[in-house]
Design an enzyme around this catalytic site. Structure first.
Site, PDB file in Angstrom:
ATOM      1  CG  HIS A  88     -34.665 -38.888  -7.804  1.00  0.00           C
ATOM      2  ND1 HIS A  88     -33.747 -38.573  -6.825  1.00  0.00           N
ATOM      3  CD2 HIS A  88     -35.402 -39.907  -7.301  1.00  0.00           C
ATOM      4  CE1 HIS A  88     -33.923 -39.360  -5.782  1.00  0.00           C
ATOM      5  NE2 HIS A  88     -34.910 -40.187  -6.044  1.00  0.00           N
ATOM      6  CG  ASP A  90     -33.345 -34.578  -6.381  1.00  0.00           C
ATOM      7  OD1 ASP A  90     -33.793 -35.396  -7.206  1.00  0.00           O
ATOM      8  OD2 ASP A  90     -34.002 -34.199  -5.375  1.00  0.00           O
ATOM      9  CG  ASP A 121     -33.375 -42.260  -2.740  1.00  0.00           C
ATOM     10  OD1 ASP A 121     -33.860 -42.132  -3.871  1.00  0.00           O
ATOM     11  OD2 ASP A 121     -33.853 -41.710  -1.733  1.00  0.00           O
ATOM     12  CD  GLU A 152     -38.254 -38.341  -5.152  1.00  0.00           C
ATOM     13  OE1 GLU A 152     -39.230 -38.938  -4.663  1.00  0.00           O
ATOM     14  OE2 GLU A 152     -37.151 -38.248  -4.563  1.00  0.00           O
ATOM     15  CD  GLU A 153     -34.675 -37.950  -2.318  1.00  0.00           C
ATOM     16  OE1 GLU A 153     -35.692 -37.867  -1.600  1.00  0.00           O
ATOM     17  OE2 GLU A 153     -34.099 -39.018  -2.555  1.00  0.00           O
ATOM     18  CG  HIS A 418     -34.775 -40.347   2.531  1.00  0.00           C
ATOM     19  ND1 HIS A 418     -36.006 -39.736   2.488  1.00  0.00           N
ATOM     20  CD2 HIS A 418     -34.466 -40.639   1.245  1.00  0.00           C
ATOM     21  CE1 HIS A 418     -36.435 -39.682   1.242  1.00  0.00           C
ATOM     22  NE2 HIS A 418     -35.507 -40.228   0.464  1.00  0.00           N
TER      23      HIS A 418
END
Length: 448
Positions: A88, A90, A121, A152-153, A418
């Site tokens: 992904h 995003d 990520d 996705e996030e 994150h």
């Protein structure tokens, strides 16, 4: 020139390439960043894969409004197996900019690691895929497909819905989900389980309005005290999650997570105990775990001598494989209501739910990846669980029940995905690229 040498040469300009990608602020939330940033990231990915033979690479609008990059590259033999590459583009928002040691959207090297939001990520994983394909050139004996999603996030389910409604477009014999990682730098691993999750918001009401604590305190019910009592029922003195009806004794049979390594990875303060009566691996990957994500109540600064009439909390319950997310949701709601004291009014609203996932192991793709990682890293591949949820994996498993699904990537604990100060070890990008390249070379032979 051998494969490792080719990838080593390709790594020299890779930092600059990733820097350009990280500079695109592709947070899929228009309230925080312009949608044009995600559009730029999608086009970046499309162009890179188109250059590598995915001639039909294009954007597909998914039901949540995000764009996924989709494409295919036929191999020399139409009857060869098909491999789908997933990632992904995003990223998570940077959160507190002041907590970053380097600018979040400027890839910066510090002590050999590359810092920046999305560096691990999941933009580092996309770079590893590109490097693997560049190193192989035309020497790819399988058919390839790629899907790189853009939300996705946010967890809004755009690609999940798209896959279910377009099953033939992404059908494959093996799906490589490049969005996890290793237990430590240089220690190769495949993630074989994912915990599901249940998010709820619980609200408690006891009074029509605030009351002076001197005049009414002692007899008037306190909503915040009631909420605290309810939340306390969800863990025992050792920190085990204690939701009635949910088994909190299961054990993990894969690779262990050494406690001292975990303490360092998690930043646990000196003298503070780890939670639970099981091993770290048991607690992370095999047992339910409840977390209080936030509480609505008066802040300390500005609070007054008043009894709180209403309070709320947002809870996250992680659900291990072997446990149904719907059953966990019901058990959590029942316990919160049963634990509410003094007849206070309780409402529990479901915010999100996702099922756990368990990958099959032992098939030809798993065997090929194990051999590829051994060659790339110089040590055997282990198996890990992951506490996070990737709902798409269950959609893949349901839509393509005969496909092998392997989760891997560059996101080891030091990456701090994150969180502020996300980073990637460039050695992980190199080793993953080599692993992917060796897998693509070997898989067709093993599967045959």
């Amino acid at each position: 020139m051998d494969l490792r040498s080719r990838i080593a040469d390709l790594m020299r300009p890779a930092q600059g390439e990733l820097a350009g990608f990280v500079a695109i602020r592709s947070v899929a939330d228009p309230r925080q960043f312009p949608p044009e940033e995600c559009a730029r990231a999608a086009q970046w990915v499309l162009d890179k894969f188109a250059e590598l033979g995915f001639a039909d690479a294009h954007l597909e609008r998914t039901p949540d409004g995000s764009d996924a990059v989709v494409g295919s590259r036929p191999g020399p033999d139409p009857d060869a197996p098909t491999v789908l590459l997933y990632a992904h583009y995003d990223v998570q928002p940077p959160l507190d900019d002041a907590a970053w040691r380097t600018p979040p959207f400027e890839l910066t090297e510090v002590d050999g690691r590359w810092y920046g939001r999305g560096a691990a990520d999941c933009k580092g994983n996309i770079l590893a895929q590109l490097l693997a394909l560049r190193a192989l050139g035309n020497d790819v004996p399988v058919n390839l497909k790629v899907v790189v999603e853009g939300s996705e996030e946010q967890g809004t389910g755009g690609l999940e819905a798209f896959v279910a409604s377009h099953p033939d477009l992404l059908r494959a014999d093996t799906i490589l989900v490049c969005d996890t990682g290793n237990a430590a730098v240089g220690h190769p691993a495949a993630t074989v389980t994912l915990r599901g999750m249940v998010n709820v918001v619980v609200r408690v009401e006891a009074l029509t309005s605030e009351l002076h604590s001197g005049m009414f305190g002692g007899a008037a019910p306190d909503a915040l005290a009631a909420l605290i009592s309810m939340l306390a029922s969800l863990r025992d003195a050792q920190g085990n999650t204690t939701v009635s009806g949910l088994d909190n004794t299961q054990t993990w049979t894969g690779a262990p997570y050494p406690p001292e390594q975990f303490r360092g990875d998690a930043g646990v303060l000196e003298g503070v105990s780890l939670l639970g009566d099981g091993s770290v691996s048991d607690m992370l990957w095999a047992r339910p775990a409840v977390t209080v994500l936030g509480i609505d109540c008066p802040p300390v600064t500005g609070s007054t001598a008043a009894i709180v009439p209403r309070a709320g909390a947002r809870l996250n319950l992680r659900v291990p494989p072997g446990m149904a997310a719907a059953d966990a949701h019901s058990a959590l709601m029942d316990q919160l209501r049963a634990a509410a004291p003094w007849g206070v009014h309780v409402a529990v609203d479901l915010e999100a739910i996702g099922s756990p996932f368990q990958a099959a192991v032992g098939g030809p793709a798993f065997e090929a990846m194990s051999a590829a990682m051994l060659a790339a890293y110089g040590r055997p591949m282990t198996t890990l669980g992951q506490g996070g949820s990737i709902p798409l994996c269950n959609v893949f498993a349901d839509t393509y029940p005969d496909a092998e699904i392997i989760l891997l990537g560059v996101e080891e604990p030091l990456a701090l995905i994150h969180a502020p100060n996300e980073s990637v070890d460039p050695g992980e990008i190199r080793a993953l690229a080599e692993s992917l390249a060796r897998f693509l070379q070997q898989y067709a032979t093993l599967r045959g």
